[in-house]
Motif scaffolding. Structure first.
Motif, PDB file in Angstrom:
ATOM      1  N   SER A 102       0.832  -1.206   0.000  1.00  0.00           N
ATOM      2  CA  SER A 102       0.000   0.000   0.000  1.00  0.00           C
ATOM      3  C   SER A 102       0.869   1.258   0.000  1.00  0.00           C
ATOM      4  O   SER A 102       0.559   2.234  -0.697  1.00  0.00           O
ATOM      5  N   ASP A 103       1.974   1.241   0.761  1.00  0.00           N
ATOM      6  CA  ASP A 103       2.900   2.374   0.762  1.00  0.00           C
ATOM      7  C   ASP A 103       3.555   2.528  -0.612  1.00  0.00           C
ATOM      8  O   ASP A 103       3.725   3.645  -1.117  1.00  0.00           O
ATOM      9  N   CYS A 110      -6.655   8.737  -3.394  1.00  0.00           N
ATOM     10  CA  CYS A 110      -6.635   7.293  -3.104  1.00  0.00           C
ATOM     11  C   CYS A 110      -6.494   7.043  -1.609  1.00  0.00           C
ATOM     12  O   CYS A 110      -7.172   6.176  -1.042  1.00  0.00           O
ATOM     13  N   SER A 111      -5.610   7.804  -0.984  1.00  0.00           N
ATOM     14  CA  SER A 111      -5.374   7.662   0.449  1.00  0.00           C
ATOM     15  C   SER A 111      -6.657   7.904   1.232  1.00  0.00           C
ATOM     16  O   SER A 111      -6.994   7.156   2.160  1.00  0.00           O
ATOM     17  N   LYS A 112      -7.391   8.922   0.850  1.00  0.00           N
ATOM     18  CA  LYS A 112      -8.637   9.246   1.542  1.00  0.00           C
ATOM     19  C   LYS A 112      -9.715   8.207   1.279  1.00  0.00           C
ATOM     20  O   LYS A 112     -10.427   7.778   2.188  1.00  0.00           O
ATOM     21  N   LEU A 113      -9.835   7.781   0.024  1.00  0.00           N
ATOM     22  CA  LEU A 113     -10.871   6.826  -0.328  1.00  0.00           C
ATOM     23  C   LEU A 113     -10.634   5.460   0.328  1.00  0.00           C
ATOM     24  O   LEU A 113     -11.569   4.796   0.775  1.00  0.00           O
ATOM     25  N   LEU A 114      -9.364   5.051   0.405  1.00  0.00           N
ATOM     26  CA  LEU A 114      -9.019   3.758   0.998  1.00  0.00           C
ATOM     27  C   LEU A 114      -8.765   3.847   2.499  1.00  0.00           C
ATOM     28  O   LEU A 114      -8.451   2.836   3.130  1.00  0.00           O
ATOM     29  N   VAL A 115      -8.882   5.051   3.053  1.00  0.00           N
ATOM     30  CA  VAL A 115      -8.663   5.302   4.489  1.00  0.00           C
ATOM     31  C   VAL A 115      -7.271   4.828   4.890  1.00  0.00           C
ATOM     32  O   VAL A 115      -7.079   4.024   5.803  1.00  0.00           O
ATOM     33  N   LEU A 116      -6.269   5.329   4.175  1.00  0.00           N
ATOM     34  CA  LEU A 116      -4.872   5.004   4.443  1.00  0.00           C
ATOM     35  C   LEU A 116      -4.148   6.227   4.975  1.00  0.00           C
ATOM     36  O   LEU A 116      -4.395   7.350   4.513  1.00  0.00           O
ATOM     37  N   ASP A 117      -3.240   6.001   5.917  1.00  0.00           N
ATOM     38  CA  ASP A 117      -2.376   7.082   6.369  1.00  0.00           C
ATOM     39  C   ASP A 117      -1.394   7.428   5.266  1.00  0.00           C
ATOM     40  O   ASP A 117      -1.203   6.671   4.303  1.00  0.00           O
TER      41      ASP A 117
END
Length: 342
Positions: free
Chosen positions: A175-176, A194-201
Motif C-alpha cells: 500500500s505504501d 486514493c489515500s482518503k478513499l481507501l482510508v490510508l495514512d
C-alpha cells in the motif's frame, strides 16, 4: 495509459498481489479522465503463465500472458515463505528463474521495477540490484545480506527508491509502494484522493518499530551460540565482553571477530539489541514506568538508553507504548493503585 505487470509467485502474499490491483483500480477511479480512459492497465503474471497458490491457500490466477506484455512498470510481489522458512528461498528462486531474462530485458528498456517484501530477492537474484540500495522484510535481512553482498541493504527503511528500481519492505507495504507510485506516475492529488478513499495514512517511512531481534542464530558457530545464550539470560547484569569471550572459550579478539562473522553484529551492539527488545516487551505488556523499565533492562543512564531506543526503534519509548501496548490500566478496588489488564 500506464501498463503495469504484477508478478505473483508460488506461496505469495495473495492479498498483496490483489491489493496492488485494487489500489491501481482505485487510482483509475480517482483520476478518471473525461475520455473515460483509465490511467493504469494492471495485469497479473506468473513465471509459467499458470495460476499459483498463495501461502494462505488462495489461488492467484494470471490475467495476461507474460511474454506478450510490454509493461511500463513491473511489481514483484512477495513470496511469504522466504520470511517464514529460510531454506525455502533457493527453491522459490529456482521457480522464479524464468522471470530473470524478462526482467533484465525490461530493465534494459527503461521499465520501472518495484518489489514488495521478499520480492526483492527476485530482483537481486536477477542481478538487478547490484550496486544499488534495497530493502526487504526485516526477518529476511540476514539471509539477504548473506546472499547479495553487492547490494546495500537498508532494512530499517520501508521504501527505497533508486530511480528505476524501487523496493518496499514488509508484505503490507504494497500500500505504501502503490501510494508512492501513483504519486510519481500520476499526480500527488490522485495519490491523496486514493489515500482518503481507501482510508490510508500517509506513507510510512521505516520498518524499525515493527522489527524484533531475529535471524542472528542461523549461523553454525557453536561457541557464539553459547555466548548468545548466556547474554540472553544475563543482559540486565553488568556484562564484560572479556568474560563473555571466556564463556565461549575464546580469546577476546577472536571472539569479537567470530561474533561479527556469525551474527553481523558486534557483541556490544547485540547486547544493546537484547536490552531494547526487553524494554519493548515491557512497554507492550506492562504499565511500569519507563524509568523502571530502563533500570530493569540493565541501564543506569536513562538519557543514554532513551537515545539508544529511539535510534534503534525509530520512536520514543512513550510513542512505542502508545502504539503497541496491549494492556489496559485498571484501578484496584479501594486502593487507587493501577494494575494491568490484558
Amino acid at each position: 495509459m500506464i501498463s503495469v505487470a504484477i508478478i505473483a509467485q508460488p506461496y505469495c502474499h495473495a492479498s498483496g498481489v490483489h491489493g496492488v490491483m485494487d489500489f491501481f483500480a482505485t487510482a483509475n477511479y480517482c483520476g478518471r479522465k473525461s475520455s473515460g480512459e483509465p490511467l493504469f492497465d494492471c495485469q497479473i503474471v506468473t513465471a509459467d503463465d499458470r495460476p499459483v497458490r498463495g501461502y494462505s491457500g488462495a489461488l492467484v490466477t494470471p490475467t495476461a500472458d507474460r511474454e506478450a506484455l510490454k509493461p511500463d512498470l513491473i511489481v514483484v510481489g512477495s513470496a511469504l515463505e522466504a520470511v517464514v522458512v529460510d531454506h525455502y528461498v533457493q527453491h522459490s528462486l529456482d521457480q522464479a528463474r524464468p522471470l530473470f531474462g524478462w526482467l533484465q530485458s525490461a530493465a534494459a528498456r527503461g521499465v520501472t521495477l518495484a518489489s514488495v517484501c521478499t520480492g526483492s530477492f527476485v530482483l537481486a537474484e536477477a542481478g538487478l540490484l547490484d550496486g544499488l540500495a534495497a530493502t526487504t522484510h526485516w526477518r529476511a535481512a540476514a539471509l539477504f545480506r548473506q546472499r547479495y553482498p553487492a547490494v546495500r541493504l537498508e532494512v530499517d527503511q520501508l521504501l527505497v527508491d533508486n530511480g528505476q528500481v524501487i523496493c518496499a519492505g514488509g508484505a503490507t507495504a504494497f500500500s505504501d509502494l502503490c501510494l508512492y507510485l501513483v504519486e510519481r506516475l500520476a499526480s500527488p492529488a490522485i495519490a491523496l484522493a486514493c489515500s482518503k478513499l481507501l482510508v490510508l495514512d500517509n506513507r510510512r517511512l521505516e520498518q524499525t518499530p515493527y522489527m524484533s531481534l531475529y535471524g542472528h542464530k542461523t549461523h553454525q558457530d557453536k561457541a557464539i551460540h553459547k555466548a548468545q545464550a548466556w547474554m540472553e539470560e544475563h543482559y540486565a547484569d553488568v556484562v564484560v565482553i572479556d568474560a563473555v569471550a571466556g564463556i565461549a572459550g575464546l580469546g577476546t579478539r577472536t571472539f569479537k571477530r567470530r561474533f561479527r562473522e556469525a551474527t553481523g553484529e558486534s557483541p556490544i551492539h547485540y547486547l544493546q539489541q537484547l536490552r531494547v527488545e526487553a524494554a519493548k516487551h515491557l512497554l507492550e505488556s506492562s504499565i511500569e514506568q519507563t524509568a523502571q523499565i530502563i533500570w530493569r533492562v540493565g541501564y543506569e543512564d536513562a538519557s543514554s538508553f532513551r537515545r539508544l531506543f529511539k535510534r534503534t526503534v525509530g520512536c520514543t519509548m512513550e510513542q512505542y507504548r502508545k502504539r503497541f501496548s496491549y494492556v489496559v490500566p485498571v484501578a484496584s478496588a479501594g486502593s487507587g493503585r493501577m494494575t494491568a489488564q490484558a
